[in-house]
Design a protein around this motif. Structure first.
Motif, PDB file in Angstrom:
ATOM      1  N   THR A 102      -8.085 -77.880 -19.791  1.00 26.09           N
ATOM      2  CA  THR A 102      -7.096 -77.271 -18.810  1.00 26.09           C
ATOM      3  C   THR A 102      -7.024 -77.523 -17.622  1.00 26.09           C
ATOM      4  N   ASP A 103      -5.963 -77.537 -16.807  1.00 30.29           N
ATOM      5  CA  ASP A 103      -6.054 -77.867 -15.104  1.00 30.29           C
ATOM      6  C   ASP A 103      -6.596 -76.665 -14.792  1.00 30.29           C
ATOM      7  N   ILE A 104      -6.495 -76.809 -13.126  1.00 32.39           N
ATOM      8  CA  ILE A 104      -7.099 -75.606 -12.375  1.00 32.39           C
ATOM      9  C   ILE A 104      -6.282 -74.470 -12.766  1.00 32.39           C
ATOM     10  N   ALA A 105      -5.115 -74.393 -12.904  1.00 32.56           N
ATOM     11  CA  ALA A 105      -4.300 -73.096 -13.180  1.00 32.56           C
ATOM     12  C   ALA A 105      -4.497 -72.569 -14.586  1.00 32.56           C
ATOM     13  N   GLY A 106      -5.257 -73.279 -15.508  1.00 29.50           N
ATOM     14  CA  GLY A 106      -5.662 -72.838 -16.800  1.00 29.50           C
ATOM     15  C   GLY A 106      -4.598 -73.428 -17.838  1.00 29.50           C
ATOM     16  N   ASN A 107      -3.599 -74.300 -17.418  1.00 38.27           N
ATOM     17  CA  ASN A 107      -2.841 -74.873 -18.455  1.00 38.27           C
ATOM     18  C   ASN A 107      -3.211 -75.971 -19.027  1.00 38.27           C
ATOM     19  N   TYR A 108      -2.587 -76.081 -20.355  1.00 38.52           N
ATOM     20  CA  TYR A 108      -2.953 -77.129 -21.068  1.00 38.52           C
ATOM     21  C   TYR A 108      -1.622 -77.441 -22.192  1.00 38.52           C
ATOM     22  N   PHE A 109      -1.712 -78.690 -22.408  1.00 32.45           N
ATOM     23  CA  PHE A 109      -0.420 -79.188 -23.239  1.00 32.45           C
ATOM     24  C   PHE A 109      -0.928 -80.484 -24.054  1.00 32.45           C
ATOM     25  N   MET A 110      -0.600 -80.367 -25.405  1.00 29.19           N
ATOM     26  CA  MET A 110      -0.778 -81.167 -26.416  1.00 29.19           C
ATOM     27  C   MET A 110       0.413 -81.505 -26.968  1.00 29.19           C
ATOM     28  N   ASP A 111       0.791 -83.121 -27.019  1.00 28.79           N
ATOM     29  CA  ASP A 111       2.015 -83.319 -27.610  1.00 28.79           C
ATOM     30  C   ASP A 111       2.228 -84.019 -28.947  1.00 28.79           C
ATOM     31  N   ASP A 112       1.079 -84.291 -29.546  1.00 28.01           N
ATOM     32  CA  ASP A 112       1.022 -85.178 -30.828  1.00 28.01           C
ATOM     33  C   ASP A 112       0.381 -84.466 -32.061  1.00 28.01           C
ATOM     34  N   LEU A 113       0.698 -83.282 -32.118  1.00 26.45           N
ATOM     35  CA  LEU A 113       0.736 -82.472 -33.378  1.00 26.45           C
ATOM     36  C   LEU A 113       1.619 -82.979 -34.588  1.00 26.45           C
ATOM     37  N   VAL A 114       1.233 -83.074 -35.575  1.00 23.16           N
ATOM     38  CA  VAL A 114       2.016 -83.685 -36.586  1.00 23.16           C
ATOM     39  C   VAL A 114       2.809 -82.628 -37.295  1.00 23.16           C
ATOM     40  N   PHE A 115       4.185 -82.700 -37.285  1.00 22.26           N
ATOM     41  CA  PHE A 115       5.060 -81.743 -37.921  1.00 22.26           C
ATOM     42  C   PHE A 115       4.592 -81.245 -39.618  1.00 22.26           C
ATOM     43  N   GLY A 116       4.539 -79.954 -39.903  1.00 23.68           N
ATOM     44  CA  GLY A 116       4.156 -79.876 -41.092  1.00 23.68           C
ATOM     45  C   GLY A 116       2.684 -79.562 -41.517  1.00 23.68           C
ATOM     46  N   GLU A 117       1.861 -80.160 -40.535  1.00 20.93           N
ATOM     47  CA  GLU A 117       0.349 -79.775 -40.625  1.00 20.93           C
ATOM     48  C   GLU A 117      -0.264 -78.602 -40.417  1.00 20.93           C
ATOM     49  N   ASN A 118      -1.506 -78.105 -40.765  1.00 20.87           N
ATOM     50  CA  ASN A 118      -2.155 -77.130 -40.289  1.00 20.87           C
ATOM     51  C   ASN A 118      -3.171 -77.138 -39.249  1.00 20.87           C
ATOM     52  N   TYR A 119      -3.230 -76.310 -38.408  1.00 19.63           N
ATOM     53  CA  TYR A 119      -4.039 -76.566 -37.347  1.00 19.63           C
ATOM     54  C   TYR A 119      -4.752 -75.196 -36.965  1.00 19.63           C
ATOM     55  N   ILE A 120      -5.923 -75.328 -36.604  1.00 23.20           N
ATOM     56  CA  ILE A 120      -6.996 -74.188 -35.869  1.00 23.20           C
ATOM     57  C   ILE A 120      -7.261 -74.636 -34.431  1.00 23.20           C
ATOM     58  N   VAL A 121      -6.633 -74.034 -33.342  1.00 28.61           N
ATOM     59  CA  VAL A 121      -6.811 -74.243 -32.038  1.00 28.61           C
ATOM     60  C   VAL A 121      -7.934 -73.090 -31.296  1.00 28.61           C
ATOM     61  N   GLY A 122      -8.701 -73.465 -30.354  1.00 26.22           N
ATOM     62  CA  GLY A 122      -9.309 -72.677 -29.709  1.00 26.22           C
ATOM     63  C   GLY A 122     -10.303 -73.334 -28.440  1.00 26.22           C
ATOM     64  N   PRO A 123     -10.200 -72.454 -27.485  1.00 25.92           N
ATOM     65  CA  PRO A 123     -10.991 -72.859 -26.396  1.00 25.92           C
ATOM     66  C   PRO A 123     -12.388 -72.850 -26.251  1.00 25.92           C
ATOM     67  N   VAL A 124     -13.082 -73.900 -25.398  1.00 26.43           N
ATOM     68  CA  VAL A 124     -14.604 -73.835 -25.392  1.00 26.43           C
ATOM     69  C   VAL A 124     -14.761 -73.969 -24.016  1.00 26.43           C
ATOM     70  N   LYS A 125     -15.698 -73.457 -23.414  1.00 25.82           N
ATOM     71  CA  LYS A 125     -16.118 -73.656 -21.879  1.00 25.82           C
ATOM     72  C   LYS A 125     -17.592 -73.131 -21.986  1.00 25.82           C
ATOM     73  N   ASP A 126     -18.730 -74.164 -21.616  1.00 26.95           N
ATOM     74  CA  ASP A 126     -19.992 -73.744 -21.571  1.00 26.95           C
ATOM     75  C   ASP A 126     -20.679 -74.432 -20.400  1.00 26.95           C
ATOM     76  N   ILE A 127     -20.371 -74.169 -19.237  1.00 24.49           N
ATOM     77  CA  ILE A 127     -20.950 -74.872 -17.994  1.00 24.49           C
ATOM     78  C   ILE A 127     -21.339 -73.649 -17.044  1.00 24.49           C
ATOM     79  N   ASN A 128     -22.206 -73.946 -16.164  1.00 20.02           N
ATOM     80  CA  ASN A 128     -22.477 -72.967 -14.955  1.00 20.02           C
ATOM     81  C   ASN A 128     -22.629 -71.420 -15.459  1.00 20.02           C
ATOM     82  N   SER A 129     -23.845 -71.437 -16.205  1.00 22.96           N
ATOM     83  CA  SER A 129     -23.996 -69.965 -17.058  1.00 22.96           C
ATOM     84  C   SER A 129     -24.382 -69.161 -15.628  1.00 22.96           C
TER      85      SER A 129
END
Length: 179
Positions: free
Chosen positions: A34-61
């Motif tokens: 994500t950029d500083i505003a929290g936006n993200y973009f992925m443009d190469d997911l294959v048509f017809g496929e199955n996906y599970i997508v989730g965020p991860v952030k584990d810094i500066n506890s």
């Protein structure tokens, strides 16, 4: 091969963008930050496929955690001042035990004092899919098993997936989400 895109935003419960969050596509080499505003973009997911997508952030506890958070948690545990938001419950479950207790307070105290630099059984941020029914904080047993990823079966069009992030230990919500 046809491609579709996945985009979205990762924000705090107050709507502030959370930067430096890795968006992971399970069982794929696809990911984005994500950029500083929290936006993200992925443009190469294959048509017809199955996906599970989730965020991860584990810094500066220690980001956003203080003795004030400890005091708020203590008041909740002692039943003198209950939390007012389910996001406070998520933030206060420092040891990821699906409850809030003195054990969470003790672990957060180690972060505040600098004894520990990471949470021993949790990541520094937890995420919930936007619009998820995350429960009623007035019930005795809160359901902590909130959805933290989206599943897209047979992707045939562009998808928007937004997430809400909660900084663990930061019960009063003053962490810097770009940090």
């Amino acid at each position: 091969t046809d491609f579709v895109f996945l985009q979205g935003r990762v924000t705090t419960p107050e709507g502030e963008g959370i930067g430096n969050t890795q968006m992971i596509v399970v069982e794929s080499d696809q990911n984005a930050m994500t950029d500083i505003a929290g936006n993200y973009f992925m443009d190469d997911l294959v048509f017809g496929e199955n996906y599970i997508v989730g965020p991860v952030k584990d810094i500066n506890s220690d980001n956003g955690v203080s003795t004030f958070d400890l005091l708020i948690m203590q008041k909740h545990v002692l039943n003198t001042e209950a939390f007012t938001s389910p996001y406070e419950l998520i933030a206060a479950d420092v040891n990821d035990s699906n409850s809030v207790s003195t054990f969470d307070i003790l672990q957060l105290q180690k972060i505040v004092l600098g004894i520990d630099t990471v949470f021993s059984n949790n990541t520094s941020w937890r995420f919930v899919t936007e619009g998820a029914n995350i429960g009623d904080i007035s019930v005795e047993e809160y359901d902590f098993s909130v959805p933290n990823a989206i599943q897209v079966t047979g992707i045939v069009s562009d998808v928007v997936a937004n997430f809400i992030g909660v900084k663990i230990g930061d019960v009063n919500g003053n962490a810097d989400p770009s940090n």
